[in-house]
Write an enzyme that holds these catalytic residues in place. Sequence first.
Site, PDB file in Angstrom:
ATOM      1  N   HIS A 180      -4.642  -3.130   6.729  1.00 46.21           N
ATOM      2  CA  HIS A 180      -4.337  -3.560   5.157  1.00 46.21           C
ATOM      3  C   HIS A 180      -5.937  -3.956   4.645  1.00 46.21           C
ATOM      4  O   HIS A 180      -6.166  -5.166   4.598  1.00 46.21           O
ATOM      5  CB  HIS A 180      -3.282  -4.345   4.902  1.00 46.21           C
ATOM      6  CG  HIS A 180      -3.378  -5.232   3.550  1.00 46.21           C
ATOM      7  ND1 HIS A 180      -3.057  -4.400   2.337  1.00 46.21           N
ATOM      8  CD2 HIS A 180      -3.800  -6.339   2.876  1.00 46.21           C
ATOM      9  CE1 HIS A 180      -3.194  -4.947   1.107  1.00 46.21           C
ATOM     10  NE2 HIS A 180      -3.530  -6.345   1.544  1.00 46.21           N
ATOM     11  N   ASP A 193       0.943  -1.104  -0.039  1.00 49.57           N
ATOM     12  CA  ASP A 193      -0.167   0.064  -0.015  1.00 49.57           C
ATOM     13  C   ASP A 193       0.691   1.113   0.039  1.00 49.57           C
ATOM     14  O   ASP A 193       0.648   2.161  -0.720  1.00 49.57           O
ATOM     15  CB  ASP A 193      -0.985  -0.038   1.152  1.00 49.57           C
ATOM     16  CG  ASP A 193      -1.694  -1.454   1.473  1.00 49.57           C
ATOM     17  OD1 ASP A 193      -2.381  -1.662   0.556  1.00 49.57           O
ATOM     18  OD2 ASP A 193      -1.345  -1.972   2.258  1.00 49.57           O
TER      19      ASP A 193
END
Length: 328
Positions: free
Chosen positions: A187, A159
């Site tokens: 996440h 990410d």
Amino acid sequence: TQAPVNVTVTGAAGQIGYALLFRIASGQLLGPDTPVKLRLLEIPQAVKAAEGTALELEDGAFPQLAGIDIFDDAKQAFAGANVALLVGARPRTKGMERADLLEANGGIFKPQGEAINAGAADDIRVLVVGNPANTNALIAQSHAPDVPAERFTAMTRLDHNRAVAQLAKKLDAPVGEVRKLTIWGNHSASQYPDIFHAEVAGRNAAEAVNDEKWLAEEFIPRVAKRGAEIIEARGASSAASAANAAIDHVHDWVLGTAEGDWTSMAIPSDGSYGVPEGLISSFPVVCKGGKYEIVQGLEISEFSRGRIDASVGELAEEREAVKKLGLI
Ligand code: NAX
């Protein structure tokens, strides 16, 4: 010469495993001078495929690859492990409720946590990649009471890297000029990529962008939903980029983050920034001497606060759910 470092990789026959193992063998995980021994863990049905990957690894003739062992038993696979990459997990299939998913993964990460507790090396460092990564890491960690909790981490580096790349693109700058970006929280689609402290070519990123609409309506959702965008385009989920992020995560943890920069790791919270203690949540961290530390003292705007709280709230719910299921 240095003794080889034992690196255990679960889900070794999967698509991330295929990309990851060659990067490890070539010295990109721990540096070009460190010999590594791979210990691969798979389910019995996938052992043969893992053996096939091992044949190819042999054919790479990697000077620092000191050996490969393949197991279908967690206790054996984690024995003596210095680094553990927990990639194998149970994906959500059609008709599966969230509780089913958590339970199925509890069946994987509980015994793996116990095996790490029983036999891993004293300096064991664990990275959980398999989803739901933060909560899987929490499950494993809670079954390894003899291992310091901070050795259990989950991956938000993909990410982070995605956010760095999108920001660089927006400002037409090289990715190498982007620093101090942060992924906060889980996440999952609730994650919050924060550019308010980021710098691009020495300038504050949020000021350089100066476009809150882009931030709220394009950047944040694009980063958070990038996984779905990849599946749509590739017909399969992110693999090489996920492997790349796993390499970056462990590399920086062991060898340090660059001077004047930080990275994002999901780690057991010490209560910093109002994140409840013990939740495995993503923070800005600096790594030095093989340890990470949360970057302290960042000012959190109202815009950021609400988004951090929402993602952390989701993590707290996941923790409650696995508690109810008796998994932690
Ligand atoms: P694959 O389905 O290709 O591979 C998973 C492998 O794990 C399979 O070979 C399977 O046999 C093995 N496995 C299952 N249970 C196991 C167990 N108990 N012990 C050892 N091995 C076991 O999935 P892949 O694309 O490689 O993705 C792996 C995991 O990474 C998934 O959970 C996925 O959701 C997750 N991801 C996490 C990311 C992150 O940023 N944290 C990004 C990429 C990826 O989506």
